[in-house]
Write a protein that holds these residues in place. Structure first.
Motif, PDB file in Angstrom:
ATOM      1  N   LEU A  37       3.722 -66.678 -51.559  1.00 40.13           N
ATOM      2  CA  LEU A  37       2.486 -67.338 -51.130  1.00 40.13           C
ATOM      3  C   LEU A  37       2.460 -67.643 -49.632  1.00 40.13           C
ATOM      4  CD1 LEU A  37       1.864 -69.903 -54.005  1.00 40.13           C
ATOM      5  CD2 LEU A  37       0.326 -68.059 -53.303  1.00 40.13           C
ATOM      6  N   LYS A  38       3.605 -67.963 -49.084  1.00 39.74           N
ATOM      7  CA  LYS A  38       3.681 -68.439 -47.702  1.00 39.74           C
ATOM      8  C   LYS A  38       3.011 -67.495 -46.698  1.00 39.74           C
ATOM      9  CE  LYS A  38       7.110 -70.601 -44.710  1.00 39.74           C
ATOM     10  NZ  LYS A  38       8.527 -70.962 -44.588  1.00 39.74           N
ATOM     11  N   ASP A 130      -3.868 -68.714 -62.475  1.00 33.72           N
ATOM     12  CA  ASP A 130      -4.281 -69.150 -61.138  1.00 33.72           C
ATOM     13  C   ASP A 130      -5.020 -68.016 -60.427  1.00 33.72           C
ATOM     14  OD1 ASP A 130      -2.364 -67.380 -60.094  1.00 33.72           O
ATOM     15  OD2 ASP A 130      -1.039 -68.956 -59.368  1.00 33.72           O
ATOM     16  N   GLY A 131      -5.382 -68.241 -59.185  1.00 35.57           N
ATOM     17  CA  GLY A 131      -6.155 -67.265 -58.421  1.00 35.57           C
ATOM     18  C   GLY A 131      -5.447 -65.953 -58.159  1.00 35.57           C
ATOM     19  N   GLN A 132      -4.120 -65.943 -58.271  1.00 38.95           N
ATOM     20  CA  GLN A 132      -3.352 -64.710 -58.080  1.00 38.95           C
ATOM     21  C   GLN A 132      -3.015 -64.053 -59.416  1.00 38.95           C
ATOM     22  OE1 GLN A 132      -2.335 -67.628 -56.211  1.00 38.95           O
ATOM     23  NE2 GLN A 132      -3.627 -66.802 -54.605  1.00 38.95           N
ATOM     24  N   GLY A 133      -3.542 -64.606 -60.512  1.00 39.97           N
ATOM     25  CA  GLY A 133      -3.282 -64.033 -61.828  1.00 39.97           C
ATOM     26  C   GLY A 133      -1.973 -64.483 -62.454  1.00 39.97           C
ATOM     27  N   ASN A 134      -1.350 -65.504 -61.885  1.00 44.58           N
ATOM     28  CA  ASN A 134      -0.093 -66.025 -62.428  1.00 44.58           C
ATOM     29  C   ASN A 134      -0.383 -67.023 -63.555  1.00 44.58           C
ATOM     30  OD1 ASN A 134       1.729 -64.699 -60.554  1.00 44.58           O
ATOM     31  ND2 ASN A 134       0.911 -66.080 -59.014  1.00 44.58           N
ATOM     32  N   PRO A 135       0.579 -67.201 -64.464  1.00 45.03           N
ATOM     33  CA  PRO A 135       0.366 -68.096 -65.608  1.00 45.03           C
ATOM     34  C   PRO A 135       0.518 -69.579 -65.255  1.00 45.03           C
ATOM     35  CG  PRO A 135       2.551 -67.150 -65.734  1.00 45.03           C
ATOM     36  CD  PRO A 135       1.866 -66.509 -64.539  1.00 45.03           C
ATOM     37  N   PHE A 136      -0.232 -70.011 -64.253  1.00 44.89           N
ATOM     38  CA  PHE A 136      -0.267 -71.405 -63.845  1.00 44.89           C
ATOM     39  C   PHE A 136      -1.704 -71.880 -64.046  1.00 44.89           C
ATOM     40  CE2 PHE A 136       2.937 -69.557 -60.792  1.00 44.89           C
ATOM     41  CZ  PHE A 136       4.051 -69.985 -61.512  1.00 44.89           C
TER      42      PHE A 136
END
Length: 146
Positions: A37-38, A130-136
């Protein structure tokens, strides 16, 4: 504290605050998640928002908020200034001066959900990714005291 518009020259300091804040509040993110992400935040996301900073009397940045299309895209506070009113100051300023009235919050960050509820936001939905498609999962919130 005073609120200023962030400059490009301050982005390196902001990404340091972002990482310290994320490590203090987002224990569900792995080092790999943070590392991936950074550069996205530094090279793309900062430029995609109306970015404001809170500075103390010594001109030290205590935190920042980024708003785009009335949505709070980022709000991060230096751990040294957590629970000292900086987030509230930035959010209230964003509501008044940046037309902020929506936010997506990580479900695994219940303190953040509570913070937004305390400042007048209500839950209006949820997404499993989440916005990146991760399971958060994300909690979608909107300001109800407009």
């Amino acid at each position: 504290m005073k609120i200023d518009t962030a400059t490009k020259a301050e982005h390196l300091e902001l990404i340091k605050i972002w990482e310290l804040s994320v490590r203090a509040t987002h224990d569900f993110l792995s080092d790999e998640n943070i590392s991936s992400l950074k550069p996205l935040i530094l090279e793309h996301y900062f430029d995609a928002v109306d970015l404001r900073i809170a500075k103390n009397d010594s001109n030290k940045i205590a935190g920042f908020i980024g708003v785009a299309d009335c949505n709070v895209e980022m709000l991060f506070i230096s751990p040294d200034y957590r629970n000292k009113g900086v987030g509230s100051l930035l959010l209230k300023n964003a509501i008044e001066n940046q037309s902020a009235n929506k936010v997506d919050v990580n479900e695994q960050n219940p303190d953040a959900v509570g913070f937004y509820i305390h400042l007048g936001f209500s839950v209006i939905g949820r997404s499993p990714l989440d916005g990146q498609g991760n399971p958060f999962p994300l909690i979608h919130m909107a300001l109800t005291d407009t």
